[in-house]
Write a protein that holds these residues in place. Structure first.
Motif, short mmCIF file in Angstrom:
data_model
loop_
_atom_site.label_atom_id
_atom_site.label_comp_id
_atom_site.label_asym_id
_atom_site.label_seq_id
_atom_site.Cartn_x
_atom_site.Cartn_y
_atom_site.Cartn_z
N SER A 1 2.07 -8.49 10.18
CA SER A 1 0.70 -8.30 9.71
C SER A 1 -0.27 -8.39 10.88
N ASP B 1 -0.92 5.02 9.39
CA ASP B 1 -1.93 4.04 8.98
C ASP B 1 -3.34 4.59 8.96
N SER C 1 0.81 -1.22 0.00
CA SER C 1 0.00 0.00 0.00
C SER C 1 0.85 1.27 0.00
N ALA D 1 -4.18 -0.77 7.71
CA ALA D 1 -3.42 -0.57 6.47
C ALA D 1 -2.46 0.61 6.61
N THR E 1 2.04 -2.54 3.94
CA THR E 1 0.97 -3.29 3.28
C THR E 1 -0.38 -2.99 3.90
N ASP E 2 -1.43 -3.50 3.24
CA ASP E 2 -2.79 -3.27 3.73
C ASP E 2 -3.13 -4.11 4.95
N THR E 3 -2.21 -4.98 5.39
CA THR E 3 -2.41 -5.74 6.62
C THR E 3 -1.58 -5.16 7.78
#
Length: 394
Positions: free
Chosen positions: A86, A119, A39, A90, A66-68
């Protein structure tokens, strides 16, 4: 998104000192599986980089979010340091900067740069030496971040959020906060209408940067610029809005640098002052904000999602206006110099996030592009592409 063809170098027009550019062989940095979709990315090179590239033993770094919620650092030897696993919100934007702490466990240990991850829950997390150092939580998702280049506030950074607020902070302290964009409450009639997304009514901040403009006495003064969905570039001094420069439509991207020669913003060999800002919008237009005035720069074929700059001396040791790199809502990344397009990187995948870096491994200046899927929509391994960029000069 639209797919564009990669132009031949012979199609590039001669542009003053820069006659064209060519792209070197890509380095593809593979990422671990099961980290989610990329992301955001941010690239950083140490201050020791010169026109000849990295000093022996030095490394450049690319942060990936990342989106996690996974956040990691990849160095130019392709070693990966996981900063956060994770399982979180995001990552919206990232910033890598020179480490402020120099605690090294042993002589063999290498000091990692500081990484700031912002985020969708409004958290701003600062990682130092590869570990969590501090975390601030704001009331809205963070949508933009930039390093504060003001010498009076070393190690500070600026963030903008989707509520229209701009905040200057250190890792563990908020220096100031300003509300620069406010969405008017809807009338009763408007509340009954179908809700249609309209970026021009979005109060969120799409870009922030720090520049130096002359004040009313002609003295260069540090200002924070913030662009958003209210069709203005807000100018702030010490946390207070002092001016709003109207733009034709809402700005979608912004970066500081030196883009046009002018009497008020002439860069000399001894100066690295980021005295101008470049802004892009959803019509593909680019403008330069020079001394509080908006000057047309270029028109691209697609909506602009990111705009970045590379000082010309990084390529050649010469001093002149910066090279501009633009990501668009297509598979094309444009390279511009002195108001003209000098090249295009047309990927066979959709660029998710783009950055530039002064040197990577044995290469000089590079474009860094994140990949999640191919242009036909099929899934592919998540990766980061590093593309060396060379200019053809007179």
């Amino acid at each position: 998104m639209s797919q564009a063809k990669k132009p031949r170098l012979s199609d590039v027009r001669q542009l003053g000192a820069v006659t064209g550019c060519h792209l070197g062989e890509e380095t593809v940095l593979s990422l671990p599986a099961n980290i989610g979709a990329i992301s955001a990315i941010s690239a950083w090179v140490p201050d020791s980089v010169s026109d000849d590239g990295l000093a022996q033993g030095d490394l450049s770094y690319i942060a990936v979010g990342t989106d996690t919620g996974c956040t990691m650092l990849i160095d130019s030897s392709q070693n990966i340091t996981t900063l956060e696993g994770s399982g979180g919100p995001a990552i919206q934007c990232l910033l890598v900067k020179r480490a402020t702490a120099t605690t090294v466990a042993s002589a063999q240990s290498r000091s990692l740069p500081d990484t700031i991850a912002c985020d969708s829950d409004g958290r701003v997390s600062v990682y130092a030496m590869g570990q969590m150092f501090a975390r601030n939580i704001f009331s809205a998702p963070i949508s933009a971040i930039a390093l504060d280049t003001n010498p009076n506030s070393p190690s500070a950074f600026i963030v903008g959020d989707l509520s229209g607020a701009v905040t200057a902070c250190h890792a563990q302290e908020v220096l100031w906060r300003a509300q620069v964009a406010i969405q008017e409450p809807a009338s009763k009639t408007e509340r009954l209408r179908p809700q249609i997304s309209d970026s021009m009514a979005d109060p969120g901040i799409s870009g922030v940067c720090v520049v130096q403009f002359p004040d009313s006495h002609g003295i260069l003064t540090n200002y924070v610029l913030a662009a958003g969905g209210d069709c203005k570039v807000q100018v702030l001094s010490r946390g207070h809005p002092v001016l709003a420069v109207p733009t034709p439509i809402a700005c979608s991207a912004m970066s500081a640098g030196y883009f046009i020669d002018s009497g008020s913003s002439k860069r000399t060999a001894a100066s690295t002052c980021k005295s101008q800002a470049i802004v892009g919008d959803d019509t593909g237009r680019l403008f330069v904000l020079d001394n509080f005035e908006l000057v047309p720069y270029a028109q691209l074929d697609y909506p602009i999602t990111q705009v970045l700059s590379i000082p010309l001396h990084v390529f050649s040791g010469l001093h002149g206006v910066d090279v501009v790199v633009c990501a668009t809502r297509s598979n094309s990344v444009y390279i511009l110099h002195d108001k003209k397009v000098v090249g295009t990187y047309a990927a066979d995948f959709w660029p998710v996030s783009v950055d530039v870096i002064g040197a990577f491994s044995t290469a000089g200046p590079c474009i860094v592009v994140a990949r999640n899927s191919t242009v036909d929509g099929s899934s592919c391994a998540k990766a980061v592409h590093v593309i060396p960029l060379e200019l053809d000069l007179h």
